[in-house]
Design an enzyme around this catalytic site. Structure first.
Site, PDB file in Angstrom:
ATOM      1  N   ARG B 191      83.320  19.347  49.941  1.00  0.00           N
ATOM      2  CA  ARG B 191      84.232  19.497  51.065  1.00  0.00           C
ATOM      3  C   ARG B 191      83.917  20.826  51.739  1.00  0.00           C
ATOM      4  NH1 ARG B 191      88.364  15.873  50.837  1.00  0.00           N
ATOM      5  NH2 ARG B 191      89.009  15.083  48.803  1.00  0.00           N
ATOM      6  N   THR B 194      83.838  27.087  54.058  1.00  0.00           N
ATOM      7  CA  THR B 194      84.015  27.931  55.247  1.00  0.00           C
ATOM      8  C   THR B 194      83.594  27.199  56.524  1.00  0.00           C
ATOM      9  OG1 THR B 194      81.822  28.845  54.926  1.00  0.00           O
ATOM     10  CG2 THR B 194      83.627  30.048  53.939  1.00  0.00           C
ATOM     11  N   ASP B 252      74.327  35.310  49.873  1.00  0.00           N
ATOM     12  CA  ASP B 252      73.941  34.091  49.180  1.00  0.00           C
ATOM     13  C   ASP B 252      72.570  34.364  48.569  1.00  0.00           C
ATOM     14  OD1 ASP B 252      73.841  31.534  48.279  1.00  0.00           O
ATOM     15  OD2 ASP B 252      73.925  30.560  50.231  1.00  0.00           O
ATOM     16  N   LYS B 284      71.069  30.318  57.884  1.00  0.00           N
ATOM     17  CA  LYS B 284      71.011  31.075  56.633  1.00  0.00           C
ATOM     18  C   LYS B 284      69.650  31.712  56.458  1.00  0.00           C
ATOM     19  CE  LYS B 284      74.349  29.300  53.363  1.00  0.00           C
ATOM     20  NZ  LYS B 284      74.562  28.491  52.178  1.00  0.00           N
TER      21      LYS B 284
END
Lengths: 494, 494
Positions: B191, B194, B252, B284
């Site tokens: 789900r 952010t 990350d 990213k």
């Protein structure tokens, strides 16, 4: 989102905002997200926690830093504070600008960072270090927050030890000597955080240590010195927040250490400072080379700030003095000042040597040995104690450790090879120090001493037999004072 | 110390232990210290918070992870978990051993680390990186916690996107195509954390996504595939805890990313995986070189684990598809599967290309275009929806976005130079996605398109006018779709 407010008491310095899960979902707020809270009198931000029970749907729970906020309030999602970007930059091993370090310090001061963010800052500084320039900016930024002390004399003496040594209560002795030599030395000290006694805890055995700035000024006017708790005057308070994240990780990044110490000295208005850097096995600094490097960093940053720093690299592998715990260390201090036979030579010698260094550094020609042996240092110490509301004629004989006691004895004869600072501190805390001022322990031999089987290695003092037994059983496990037989290679056979 | 217990409801996964300040002092426990709690049925540890009001003197308050503990209990100070030493070692930039990584994973899983410690772990891995060997050990350790899925077919297809692209809902289309080609593809998805919609949020528009392992097995037996929420089957759950600390820092770390993705694939029993690595401005991964490096790392670690990984480096600077938000993305999915004119070409092309890659990687010769255009993929999709309890004949025309809507229009004519993923995601969330499934936005032009003044750039949908206005005012500030005039250098004069 419009919500009513409720106050929540959890011991946290962070401004936590407890949202009912349904409200948090509605707002799209995840744990650790920030929300902006607008109420009649202003706007503030807080960090989200979700709850199902502690607050009702439609109510927001506010922890202590937000207890001044009263509902109804408008709650909206807010972004991260800008210093989080600077923290990420330091994690990326980039050099931070002055303004970025100022923003980090400001956000820490105003409790705007979550534990995750504060820890990332400390971790980044530990992993990637701070340059000389960064350390200088950080020190300046930290020193500009909180109170600033100012003194009329051009020379204001101070000292600091980077710690890690059991006992080591040289400060009250040094202050007495230096003040007796006519030099101003308004000393602020800390209470124990993870140790069994801070200097402030030891001084509290004699007199009050929590004084306002006005009171400190009048104590110093009267005696040339003071020995008070620094927490009462709020010098460079950001340091305490940073320590809160360093402690659980047992890290103390060098640049941060330099900034923390020097920012406090700058806020205290000190001009001439001796920094004690103990090194050795188990100390904060393990090698002589590392101690020299740290000393050079202190001097370089201090230069930029206009503080005259001199570093004393000292032995830090074993305790200084015999007592560990507030009253037991206070006894050692008085034994030295009173010139008693019971005075631990290690404490006497270190106090004399550091006082000589500090006075020389201040450009004052004084006979430290004479100040001590003539009783003038003791007299000055008693004046300071009196000025801080204590009994001026307190003496070694008046100080009684906790009544319950037991000796830890050598189970073999031989040479003492190790007197372990950390283990002794753990033991003294287990016995009840610093909360029980009279609890702690007395160390008998020093490393290198010859010992017979059955000789006492240390004596533990505690208020209750339960505490005493707990400490004694910890001593069995930690073996804080190690003895090596001269004649047998075998320690034991099982 | 003997204490009574009280349960405290604060939304925290950490086992917090609320001690009255007097009890904490008596115990010598500081905030974030750990205490051992012994009760009739066992022993556990918790992290100390101090309070003056929430619990009484003599009572200890326990948060949810400790709600099974009932008093009276004996509380004593405990040390840090052993993995804190390993975290410090990584902060020191040393290589961690397999057992140290296992201990970290175990302590995270059992919620034994405080936020400060968890953040130090994430910060250390980010600052100092993980070697190939460390990443492999970490992946194995993470995958061995939680559920393990096993399948009888030798080839189990899977895909993953490292994310950061708005829309990008290729997964349901790919699963439909691959399953229609006869390959097993039991897909678990997340789900939104952010973002405005995770694949699970999109699938929930059509059917249930929370299924037990038994249900999943029967859905896969029936349709060759599933499209369920991964949180319902607890694959490599340590990942979620780590993300909790990464999110507020917006980091990350690469080794952690590789371990997180591959541990989930290993637990899911996948054998052949396509990993989508979008790169570009604001994604990213910013550069092609970095995307290649990451792809190589995925392949090397997967090799060690016996998973066949193939990486697709794709364009990630702007959205894929037009809708952003659960229902709006679901519409795009159906438009592609139904072969409608409304189907966004970027989504159709990417789904086809990745499906071809995955099927080729699985060694299956299939005509993807034919599977899509013949309607067989649509048919399979409807079978999956039906097997998961949804209406099988759902179609594009049935899906209605939220009724309140407004168009953001170009205030000049020219070329679209930027369609900003992050700004569009923020906008869609502000409009109410993912909680309001029908909220979000539709993007009209792509980068490079020519635009006239007044042309719609995006249309925002929201459930209430308040939400709509909030989102529209955010759009003004963020300018998510930028247009550059071909004839004037001046943007505006003020």
């Amino acid at each position: 989102m419009q919500l009513e407010t409720a106050t929540i008491d959890i011991g946290t310095s962070r401004p936590l905002v407890l949202l009912h899960a349904a409200d948090a979902d509605e707002l799209g707020a995840h744990p650790l997200d920030r929300v902006r809270i607008e109420w009649a009198e202003g706007t503030t931000t807080g960090i989200v926690k979700r709850t199902d029970e502690l607050v009702e749907h439609g109510t927001v729970g506010l922890t202590e830093p937000l207890h001044h906020v009263r509902g109804p309030v408008a709650v909206t999602l807010a972004g991260s504070p800008s210093s989080v970007g600077a923290i990420r930059k330091k994690l990326d091993d980039a050099e931070l600008e002055r303004t970025e370090l100022e923003r980090i310090v400001q956000d820490i001061h105003e409790n705007r960072l979550s534990d995750v963010e504060l820890s990332a800052y400390v971790s980044a500084v530990y992993a990637n270090g701070l340059s000389l320039e960064e350390t200088t900016h950080l020190t300046t930024a930290m020193s500009e927050i909180g109170q600033q002390l100012t003194w009329e004399t051009p020379v204001v003496a101070d000292k600091h030890s980077i710690g890690g040594v059991a006992g080591n209560c040289v400060t009250p002795i040094m202050v007495a000597i230096v003040a007796a030599a006519g030099v101003t030395m308004p000393k602020t000290s800390s209470r124990a955080v993870t140790s069994p006694a801070g200097t402030a805890d030891v001084m509290e055995v004699f007199c009050d240590v929590e004084h306002s700035i006005d009171e400190i000024e009048s104590i110093v006017a009267e005696t040339n010195a003071c020995l008070v708790w620094g927490g009462g005057v709020d010098l460079s308070p950001v340091d305490d927040e940073i320590i809160r994240a360093e402690n659980p990780l047992s890290i103390d990044p060098e640049g941060q250490l330099v900034a923390s110490v020097l920012s406090k000295k700058r806020s205290a208005g000190s001009t001439h400072v001796v920094i004690d850097v103990p090194y050795g096995e188990g100390a904060k600094v393990e090698s002589l080379a590392a101690a020299r490097g740290l000393a050079d960093d202190f001097k370089r940053v201090a230069d930029h700030l206009g503080i005259d720093v001199c570093c004393a690299i000292t032995h830090g592998a074993d305790p200084i003095g015999r007592g560990v715990g507030p009253v037991l260390e206070a006894r050692d201090v008085l034994a030295v000042l009173e010139g008693l036979e019971e005075a631990p030579e290690s404490l006497r010698l270190k106090s004399i040597r550091l006082s000589e260094l500090l006075l020389d550094h201040c450009g004052v020609d004084a006979d430290v040995l004479d100040l001590l042996e003539s009783g003038r240092a003791l007299e000055r110490f008693r004046e300071i104690v009196a000025a801080q509301g204590g009994t001026p004629d307190v003496s070694y004989a008046d100080l009684e450790p906790a009544a319950e006691s037991t000796a830890v004895r050598a189970d073999r004869s031989g040479i003492v090879t190790r007197v372990d600072n950390r283990a002794l501190c753990d033991l003294a805390r287990r016995a009840g120090a610093p909360l029980d001022g009279r609890a702690g322990l007395v160390v008998h031999p020093s490393a290198g001493d010859e010992i017979d089987v059955g000789d006492p290695l240390c004596t533990i003092h505690a208020q209750t037999t339960a505490k005493l037994e707990e400490a004694a059983s910890l001593a069995d496990r930690l073996e804080p004072i190690r003895v090596r037989s001269k004649t047998d290679a075998l320690v034991e056979r099982r």
